[in-house]
Motif scaffolding. Structure first.
Motif, PDB file in Angstrom:
ATOM      1  N   UNK A 130      -2.812   1.405  -2.731  1.00 37.53           N
ATOM      2  CA  UNK A 130      -3.536   0.746  -1.642  1.00 37.53           C
ATOM      3  C   UNK A 130      -5.016   0.606  -1.957  1.00 37.53           C
ATOM      4  N   UNK A 131      -5.640   1.698  -2.391  1.00 40.78           N
ATOM      5  CA  UNK A 131      -7.080   1.665  -2.656  1.00 40.78           C
ATOM      6  C   UNK A 131      -7.399   0.782  -3.861  1.00 40.78           C
ATOM      7  N   UNK A 132      -6.566   0.841  -4.891  1.00 35.67           N
ATOM      8  CA  UNK A 132      -6.802  -0.004  -6.067  1.00 35.67           C
ATOM      9  C   UNK A 132      -6.618  -1.477  -5.721  1.00 35.67           C
ATOM     10  N   UNK A 133      -5.585  -1.779  -4.934  1.00 38.37           N
ATOM     11  CA  UNK A 133      -5.300  -3.167  -4.614  1.00 38.37           C
ATOM     12  C   UNK A 133      -6.368  -3.809  -3.751  1.00 38.37           C
ATOM     13  N   UNK A 134      -6.872  -3.081  -2.758  1.00 36.81           N
ATOM     14  CA  UNK A 134      -7.909  -3.661  -1.897  1.00 36.81           C
ATOM     15  C   UNK A 134      -9.221  -3.778  -2.668  1.00 36.81           C
ATOM     16  N   UNK A 193       1.154  -9.553  -1.232  1.00 43.99           N
ATOM     17  CA  UNK A 193       2.100  -8.655  -1.902  1.00 43.99           C
ATOM     18  C   UNK A 193       1.664  -7.195  -1.930  1.00 43.99           C
ATOM     19  N   UNK A 194       0.460  -6.885  -1.451  1.00 41.78           N
ATOM     20  CA  UNK A 194      -0.031  -5.519  -1.593  1.00 41.78           C
ATOM     21  C   UNK A 194       0.817  -4.520  -0.813  1.00 41.78           C
ATOM     22  N   UNK A 195       1.231  -4.864   0.391  1.00 41.46           N
ATOM     23  CA  UNK A 195       2.036  -3.916   1.167  1.00 41.46           C
ATOM     24  C   UNK A 195       3.355  -3.594   0.472  1.00 41.46           C
TER      25      UNK A 195
END
Length: 424
Positions: free
Chosen positions: A210-214, A261-263
């Protein structure tokens, strides 16, 4: 995300709205080789073998005993290479860890380094490669273009989809004497090759994902909205040269892959992992040349003060910075809304979609939730303004009042507290 955002649909990126003001300027700095796709890590032996026989894999202790490191080490040894593993990487990469790693690496005399893991692992490989080629202290290289000589070859192999350090000219370290994270930026730190295998991102913890993707989304949005330079003469003395004709399409492509697609990637869907890693790569190729801006400048002191991950901070701050830029980057934010799959292609739709995405992946709703006192905000603003390589990239001039308005709105968790541009 709300019904306004169409899930799991890749929007076609819109052309850059700011092409006219860029006068045709385009720039892209990246590795000589970039490989992407499932199974491409099997090419590591051939790539690394071009630089010699001794290879040092820089990773972290949590990864060192896992299957990804075992796979990479086996691949390299099957190519006839002598492999050593340095599992010294730590979150937010403290300076003393880097200095100790350089000492260990000198005794191993590697011809090439492989950074394997998340951002700290990749940055460790870059900084060790620098340390092996100089006796100067790392402090002498803080800032832009202070590294003026070639370093040991580095191959970047990410196991998270976020920092993009496998293709960028930046390495970040936490210096306790500076009380803030600092960056070393130089074209010499760009890895010789990047090997992005989505299979290596499977199994990454949900919070890390989550943190990397955002953070990758912040890279894309800040690169796309960054201040452009009016001529190459105005840009050539910088590592980060601002938004341009070559970085813009990559930034929008990144948004269109990460946001929908992050979720699902957090839930370890292989298909979503591939999309988000591709988005992270595109975002890094964009910001590695264009640069980032206020969200990253403000996060550096915030992360140091609250001891929170980099991506968490940039993710919380991102919609507030977008709101701060709303009037001067309305067209770009509208294109971002389209790339995110919003029904309405407007600045407000993009800002709302980023807020909702952050909430959906578990980000705190305010800086106050990090345990930060409101009285600490002025000192954070002052520290952020000292990071000129990022502040000068902002599309709207960022002064102390502006930095404070962003931080205070984020502390309350209310994006609409930021006044419209020009309002009294």
């Amino acid at each position: 995300m709300s019904a306004e955002v169409k899930q799991n649909r890749r929007s076609q990126p819109a052309p850059s709205p700011a092409a006219d003001e860029q006068e045709g300027i385009g720039a892209l700095r990246c590795p000589g080789v970039v490989l992407f796709g499932r199974g491409v890590s099997s090419a590591l032996g051939r790539l690394v073998g071009q630089y010699g026989e001794r290879v040092l894999v820089c990773t972290g202790p949590a990864l060192a005993t896992g299957p990804h490191v075992a796979h990479v080490v086996t691949t390299l040894r099957e190519a006839g290479l002598t492999v050593s593993v340095l599992d010294a990487a730590a979150p937010e990469l403290p300076l003393d860890v880097v200095s100790q790693a350089v000492g260990e690496a000198r005794s191993l005399r590697p011809d090439c380094l492989v950074g394997l893991g998340g951002g700290s692992c990749l940055d460790l490989a870059k900084l060790v490669s620098l340390g092996l080629t100089t006796d100067e202290p790392f402090e002498s290289f803080y800032g832009e273009r202070k590294v003026e000589h070639p370093v040991k070859p580095v191959i970047g192999v990410p196991t998270t989809a976020g920092t993009g350090s496998e293709v960028t000219p930046v390495a970040v370290v936490t210096d306790p004497r500076q009380e803030i994270k600092v960056g070393i930026s130089s074209e010499h730190l760009i890895p010789r090759a990047a090997v992005c295998d989505p299979a290596l991102t499977l199994g990454a913890p949900p919070t890390v994902t989550a943190h990397a993707g955002i953070d990758a989304l912040a890279h894309a949005i800040e690169a796309f909205t960054a201040k452009p330079r009016s001529s190459w003469a105005d840009a050539e003395d910088r590592v980060f040269v601002g938004k341009n004709l070559l970085s813009d399409p990559l930034a929008l492509a990144a948004v269109s892959r990460i946001a929908p697609h992050l979720q699902d990637a957090i839930c370890d869907s292989p298909a979503a992992r591939k999309e988000v890693l591709e988005g992270s790569l595109c975002a890094a190729l964009a910001f590695g040349t264009a640069g980032t801006a206020a969200a990253h400048a403000l996060q550096y002191p915030l992360g140091t003060r609250t001891k929170t991950p980099h991506g968490l901070g940039t993710g919380i701050l991102l919609p507030y910075v977008m709101r701060f830029h709303r009037e001067v980057r309305a067209a770009e934010l509208g294109a971002i809304a389209q790339a995110m799959g919003c029904e309405e292609h407007s600045a407000d739709a993009a800002i709302d979609a980023v807020v909702e995405l952050g909430h959906s992946i578990g980000l705190p709703r305010s800086l106050a939730e990090l345990g930060l006192s409101r009285d600490e905000l002025p000192s954070l603003a002052d520290q952020a303004l000292g990071i000129t390589r990022l502040v000068s990239n902002n599309p709207r001039t960022l002064d102390r009042d502006g930095a404070l308005s962003i931080l205070e709105a984020a502390w309350y968790g209310d994006v609409k507290r930021i006044p419209a541009y020009g309002a009294v």
